[in-house]
Design an enzyme around this catalytic site. Structure first.
Site, PDB file in Angstrom:
ATOM      1  N   SER A  52       0.793  -1.238   0.000  1.00  0.00           N
ATOM      2  CA  SER A  52       0.000   0.000   0.000  1.00  0.00           C
ATOM      3  C   SER A  52       0.817   1.275   0.000  1.00  0.00           C
ATOM      4  O   SER A  52       0.513   2.216   0.740  1.00  0.00           O
ATOM      5  CB  SER A  52      -0.960   0.037   1.199  1.00  0.00           C
ATOM      6  N   ASP A  87      -6.800  -0.137   2.857  1.00  0.00           N
ATOM      7  CA  ASP A  87      -5.438   0.403   2.862  1.00  0.00           C
ATOM      8  C   ASP A  87      -5.382   1.813   3.440  1.00  0.00           C
ATOM      9  O   ASP A  87      -4.518   2.130   4.260  1.00  0.00           O
ATOM     10  CB  ASP A  87      -4.850   0.402   1.444  1.00  0.00           C
ATOM     11  N   SER A 129       0.710   3.257  -2.386  1.00  0.00           N
ATOM     12  CA  SER A 129      -0.172   4.287  -2.956  1.00  0.00           C
ATOM     13  C   SER A 129      -1.094   4.890  -1.896  1.00  0.00           C
ATOM     14  O   SER A 129      -1.247   6.114  -1.838  1.00  0.00           O
ATOM     15  CB  SER A 129      -0.984   3.760  -4.137  1.00  0.00           C
TER      16      SER A 129
HETATM   17  C1  GLA Z   1      -5.695  -4.150  -2.413  1.00  0.00           C
HETATM   18  C2  GLA Z   1      -6.831  -3.159  -2.229  1.00  0.00           C
HETATM   19  C3  GLA Z   1      -7.547  -3.401  -0.909  1.00  0.00           C
HETATM   20  C4  GLA Z   1      -7.970  -4.856  -0.760  1.00  0.00           C
HETATM   21  C5  GLA Z   1      -6.792  -5.783  -1.059  1.00  0.00           C
HETATM   22  C6  GLA Z   1      -7.198  -7.230  -1.084  1.00  0.00           C
HETATM   23  O1  GLA Z   1      -4.711  -3.924  -1.464  1.00  0.00           O
HETATM   24  O2  GLA Z   1      -6.337  -1.848  -2.289  1.00  0.00           O
HETATM   25  O3  GLA Z   1      -8.653  -2.534  -0.809  1.00  0.00           O
HETATM   26  O4  GLA Z   1      -9.057  -5.144  -1.563  1.00  0.00           O
HETATM   27  O5  GLA Z   1      -6.183  -5.469  -2.300  1.00  0.00           O
HETATM   28  O6  GLA Z   1      -7.589  -7.646   0.175  1.00  0.00           O
END
Ligand code: GLA
Length: 391
Positions: A128, A174, A130
């Site tokens: 994450s 995230d 981003s």
């Molecule tokens: C990405 C998305 C989240 C979630 C995950 C899977 O990280 O940004 O919102 O859906 O995938 O759990």
């Protein structure tokens, strides 16, 4: 990099001093994958890797950016925000600036800023980065222009930027984890009501180790969006038999056993993953609170199997890492974390097994794939924050 060094680069770049420093962490999800956009449960922690932004307000509407890692600059005007292909990294800031319009319409006076970004969250790894950039950017504007908004609104706006501007239909986990996490705690989120509670992660002599497969899937975003569609289709079909449901969250294990055969095989597998994964998250919270490390690890293993066989978002490399890890004594749980299709595996293991695990993976993974993986030991960390800089 130290704050003092960052301040120095900022002042050399912009010929002025920054007034605010913001830090927003990446996250790792302990369990509850692909459940957030199905209004289910997730259990992430923020990790001790942060996107740092140093910023100063401006009298005009220009947003000037300098990314220290890419050594690139970019700028745009708040009144005309377009996508850029040239500096794709800045689409996150552009997306956030665009959603600020909602706040400006409410009467907030929001101007531009000079910003320097230092990305400390590995990119393309499913940690994450981003979301951390989005949250850092929003908090920068909030602090500079004294915008009075609640955390949940910040989270929703950041997600809106990713959905509508960046074009990834991500769920809410995230941004939530990046903003609201707490040191030593995991965040148990109900993605329907957005209620959350902190679950203490106190597991003596145990650790979380993330292993980056160093493989990114180019089509990850479209495959992710495809899974979302499949879940929606599953709900539409099941609605014929279960009229009360609005999302997969509402379907019980009993329901899917009874009516699952009415779904196309693939769609049924997706639905089954989500339904059982939600149950696993709730159990995982209990096991964490109870301190049963074996049971917690086992839930992680089950989660991976389900992501591989039912949701089909794993990859050869991720499976190789998980399987190699499981052969090492003291590894209690292993699963892909994040969206999948590449990225990272999360290991839950005894402290004393960290080095043996790394050695084994370096040997096996390198030999079979030719790739050198990266490791990050992670601890449940503090969510995003901003501070005034006095120089
Ligand atoms: C990405 C998305 C989240 C979630 C995950 C899977 O990280 O940004 O919102 O859906 O995938 O759990």
């Amino acid at each position: 990099m130290k704050n003092a060094d960052l301040i120095k680069v900022f002042s050399e770049t912009y010929d002025r001093y920054p007034s605010v420093i913001v830090k927003a962490p990446g996250r790792v999800n302990l369990i509850g994958e692909h459940t957030d956009y199905n209004e289910g449960f997730v259990l992430p922690i923020a990790i001790d890797r942060y996107t740092t932004m140093l910023v100063s307000g401006r009298e005009d509407k220009m947003v000037r950016l300098y990314d220290l890692k890419y050594k690139e600059s970019d700028e745009f005007n708040l009144d005309s925000i377009e996508h850029t292909e040239l500096h794709r990294w800045s689409n996150y800031q552009r997306g956030i600036a665009k959603v600020l319009k909602v706040l400006m319409d409410k009467g907030y006076k929001i101007g531009g800023m000079d910003a320097m970004i230092y990305g400390g969250v590995p990119e393309g790894a499913g940690l994450s980065s981003s979301a951390s950039v989005e949250i850092a950017t929003l908090l920068s504007f909030k602090k500079l222009y004294e915008i009075d908004i609640e955390p949940l609104e910040i989270i929703k706006l950041a997600r809106k930027a990713e959905n509508e501007f960046v074009g990834v239909e991500c769920g809410i986990m995230d941004q939530f984890a990046s903003l609201l996490s707490k040191e030593e705690y995991a965040l148990f989120i109900d993605c329907r009501t957005l209620d959350y509670r902190y679950v203490r992660v106190s597991l003596p002599r145990c650790a979380f180790l993330v292993c980056n497969s160093m493989v990114k899937r180019e089509l990850a975003a479209s495959a992710y969006n495809a899974r979302r569609r499949e879940c929606k289709e599953a709900v539409e079909t099941m609605k014929k038999y279960l009229s009360h449901i609005d999302s997969l969250r509402d379907i019980t294990i009993k329901d899917i056993k009874k009516f699952g055969s009415y779904l196309p095989q693939e769609t049924r597998k997706r639905a089954e993953h989500v339904i059982y994964e939600n149950e696993r998250v709730k159990k995982a919270v209990e096991e964490l609170e109870y301190g049963d490390t074996e049971a917690f690890g086992d839930l992680m293993n089950q989660s991976h199997r389900s992501l591989k066989e039912l949701y089909e978002v794993s990859s050869e490399e991720l499976d190789l890492l998980v399987d190699t890890g499981k052969s090492v004594k003291g590894v209690l749980g292993a699963r892909l974390t994040g969206a999948g299709f590449g990225g990272c595996v999360l290991f839950f293991l005894k402290e004393s097994s960290i080095e043996p695990l790394k050695e084994k993976i370096l040997e096996v993974y390198q030999e079979k794939t030719g790739i050198t993986p990266q490791f990050y030991k992670v601890i449940p960390s503090r969510g995003a924050f901003s501070e005034q800089i006095s120089v």
